[in-house]
Scaffold this active site. Sequence first.
Site, PDB file in Angstrom:
ATOM      1  N   ASP A   1      13.681 -41.482   0.822  1.00  0.00           N
ATOM      2  CA  ASP A   1      13.421 -40.947  -0.527  1.00  0.00           C
ATOM      3  C   ASP A   1      14.123 -41.766  -1.600  1.00  0.00           C
ATOM      4  OD1 ASP A   1      15.835 -39.976   0.464  1.00  0.00           O
ATOM      5  OD2 ASP A   1      15.653 -38.024  -0.518  1.00  0.00           O
TER       6      ASP A   1
ATOM      7  N   GLY B   1      22.748 -24.314   6.620  1.00  0.00           N
ATOM      8  CA  GLY B   1      23.449 -25.520   7.031  1.00  0.00           C
ATOM      9  C   GLY B   1      22.934 -26.135   8.318  1.00  0.00           C
ATOM     10  N   ALA B   2      21.687 -25.796   8.700  1.00  0.00           N
ATOM     11  CA  ALA B   2      21.099 -26.334   9.931  1.00  0.00           C
ATOM     12  C   ALA B   2      20.166 -27.505   9.636  1.00  0.00           C
ATOM     13  CB  ALA B   2      20.347 -25.238  10.681  1.00  0.00           C
TER      14      ALA B   2
ATOM     15  N   LEU C   1      17.684 -27.298   7.610  1.00  0.00           N
ATOM     16  CA  LEU C   1      16.337 -26.756   7.414  1.00  0.00           C
ATOM     17  C   LEU C   1      16.136 -26.300   5.973  1.00  0.00           C
ATOM     18  CD1 LEU C   1      16.091 -24.860  10.830  1.00  0.00           C
ATOM     19  CD2 LEU C   1      15.172 -27.123  10.236  1.00  0.00           C
TER      20      LEU C   1
ATOM     21  N   SER D   1      18.065 -24.426   3.666  1.00  0.00           N
ATOM     22  CA  SER D   1      18.333 -23.098   3.104  1.00  0.00           C
ATOM     23  C   SER D   1      18.706 -23.215   1.633  1.00  0.00           C
ATOM     24  CB  SER D   1      19.466 -22.419   3.880  1.00  0.00           C
ATOM     25  OG  SER D   1      20.707 -23.060   3.657  1.00  0.00           O
TER      26      SER D   1
ATOM     27  N   ASP E   1      13.152 -31.437  -0.420  1.00  0.00           N
ATOM     28  CA  ASP E   1      13.313 -30.035  -0.027  1.00  0.00           C
ATOM     29  C   ASP E   1      12.649 -29.101  -1.037  1.00  0.00           C
ATOM     30  OD1 ASP E   1      14.866 -31.337   1.791  1.00  0.00           O
ATOM     31  OD2 ASP E   1      16.775 -30.478   1.135  1.00  0.00           O
TER      32      ASP E   1
HETATM   33  P1  ADP Z   1      20.725 -26.636   4.348  1.00  0.00           P
HETATM   34  O1  ADP Z   1      20.057 -26.655   3.024  1.00  0.00           O
HETATM   35  O2  ADP Z   1      20.180 -27.659   5.269  1.00  0.00           O
HETATM   36  O3  ADP Z   1      20.735 -25.289   4.989  1.00  0.00           O
HETATM   37  P2  ADP Z   1      22.966 -27.326   2.707  1.00  0.00           P
HETATM   38  O4  ADP Z   1      24.328 -27.792   3.022  1.00  0.00           O
HETATM   39  O5  ADP Z   1      22.113 -28.173   1.844  1.00  0.00           O
HETATM   40  O6  ADP Z   1      22.246 -27.018   4.103  1.00  0.00           O
HETATM   41  O7  ADP Z   1      23.023 -25.916   2.014  1.00  0.00           O
HETATM   42  C1  ADP Z   1      23.769 -24.875   2.583  1.00  0.00           C
HETATM   43  C2  ADP Z   1      24.530 -24.148   1.497  1.00  0.00           C
HETATM   44  O8  ADP Z   1      23.604 -23.454   0.634  1.00  0.00           O
HETATM   45  C3  ADP Z   1      25.420 -23.065   2.041  1.00  0.00           C
HETATM   46  O9  ADP Z   1      26.697 -23.591   2.358  1.00  0.00           O
HETATM   47  C4  ADP Z   1      25.493 -22.101   0.885  1.00  0.00           C
HETATM   48  O10 ADP Z   1      26.420 -22.543  -0.095  1.00  0.00           O
HETATM   49  C5  ADP Z   1      24.112 -22.201   0.263  1.00  0.00           C
HETATM   50  N1  ADP Z   1      23.180 -21.182   0.769  1.00  0.00           N
HETATM   51  C6  ADP Z   1      21.981 -21.397   1.331  1.00  0.00           C
HETATM   52  N2  ADP Z   1      21.365 -20.235   1.640  1.00  0.00           N
HETATM   53  C7  ADP Z   1      22.198 -19.257   1.264  1.00  0.00           C
HETATM   54  C8  ADP Z   1      22.138 -17.818   1.299  1.00  0.00           C
HETATM   55  N3  ADP Z   1      21.089 -17.156   1.792  1.00  0.00           N
HETATM   56  N4  ADP Z   1      23.200 -17.137   0.802  1.00  0.00           N
HETATM   57  C9  ADP Z   1      24.274 -17.783   0.297  1.00  0.00           C
HETATM   58  N5  ADP Z   1      24.369 -19.123   0.237  1.00  0.00           N
HETATM   59  C10 ADP Z   1      23.359 -19.856   0.705  1.00  0.00           C
HETATM   60 MG    MG Z   2      20.074 -28.283   1.694  1.00  0.00          MG
END
Ligand code: ADP
Ligand code: MG
Length: 394
Positions: free
Chosen positions: A48, A135-136, A138, A140, A181
């Site tokens: 990207d 944090g997988a 995917l 989130s 994303d």
């Molecule tokens: P990914 O996007 O791959 O899951 P990231 O490190 O980019 O991993 O994002 C994860 C972070 O996003 C978490 O540490 C948290 O701060 C935030 N986060 C994501 N989903 C949630 C949720 N449902 N509730 C609270 N925080 C969230």
């Molecule tokens: Mg992310």
Amino acid sequence: MTVRRFEACSDAELAAVAADSFRREFGDEPDGVWAAPGRVNLIGEHVDYAGGLCLPIALPHSTAVAVARRTDGLIRVRSAAGPPWDGRLDDVGPGRPDGWASYPAGVVWALHESGLLAADFGGVDAAFVSTVPIGAGLSSSAALECSLALALAPDADRAAIATACVRAENEVAGAPTGGMDQAAALQSSEGSALLLDSASGAVSHVPFDPRAHGLELLVIDTRTPHRLVDGWYAQRRAAVAAAARRLGVASLRVPADRGRDGTGAVRSLGDDVLRRRASHVISEIARVRLAVTALESADFAEFGRLLSASHRSLARDFEVSCPELDSAVESALIAGALGARMTGGGFGGSAIALLPTDKVDDAIATARRRAAQRRLPDPAFAVVAASAPARRLL
Ligand code: ADP
Ligand code: MG
């Protein structure tokens, strides 16, 4: 020990859980519930920031947010996955607040900065629930951002909302990610992968329905948190930029567009590390194009080979894989996958495998056995289809 699976749920169920959470947190009814999906990138990794192409699908797993507008300027965000946060637009900006609230607060700030927030915005209460593992790898984070952004600017152009969410993540949360994303969360289409050209921001849809051909896409979460903010990401970006500079091109997209794998171009780069980094980027962009052609003719055998080639390139040339990801990919291939690769930034997170339906259980068992033998975390699994983009649930 039973197999760990991370399950999605129906929109109706997700909406009900989000609305319940809102009632519990705020003691009132929400105005509505919106959701946005996580994603896996099928192919096109670490390209990207070189103006390349990627091909994510939206997952059936989503983050939902129940919201109600306020009139006193207060922003209150709640999630089971982090502490409550209350603040105002003035409390939000680059680097603040910190913690998980930087994502939702950052969205409000970025929408405001981009002129997408309603002129009469008077604050918001927002309660998040999610079936996307956090944090997988995917996404989130984008699922969270995009659900709230759509709730606050439901009539805005989706590409513009995506851009604002990227600003929230980059500038407020301080996470250095591209736009894949957010585009996947907002601009995908059910039954299709999203072809995203990061040079122009253009998107198009490519049919992706392996299930109609007796195949499944298995996501293997290694349960090793990806470590995106550590220095390696900046180093890879710097190497890709340095290679382009040495080649005298604006980005590695230029040599990728000229030849199939750009072998000629990278040969002139003196340094071995730069050569391998550039070789990955250029060949990966070529693989995305070949993957699109394969999918258009439902040639999943060829598509699978491209997935595995992508993994080898990421592991050997770009050096962003890790024992957990390699183990997941090897296990799937041993069990009869047509192809498998790490997905996302690397150094943990998740892998994907394309498998005949009757080999899925074998792949799961093999991945668990090999992880145990190597004393790696017991992975978690989901069988996924290309699912719906961000939407209003209630
Ligand atoms: P990914 O996007 O791959 O899951 P990231 O490190 O980019 O991993 O994002 C994860 C972070 O996003 C978490 O540490 C948290 O701060 C935030 N986060 C994501 N989903 C949630 C949720 N449902 N509730 C609270 N925080 C969230
Ligand atoms: Mg992310």
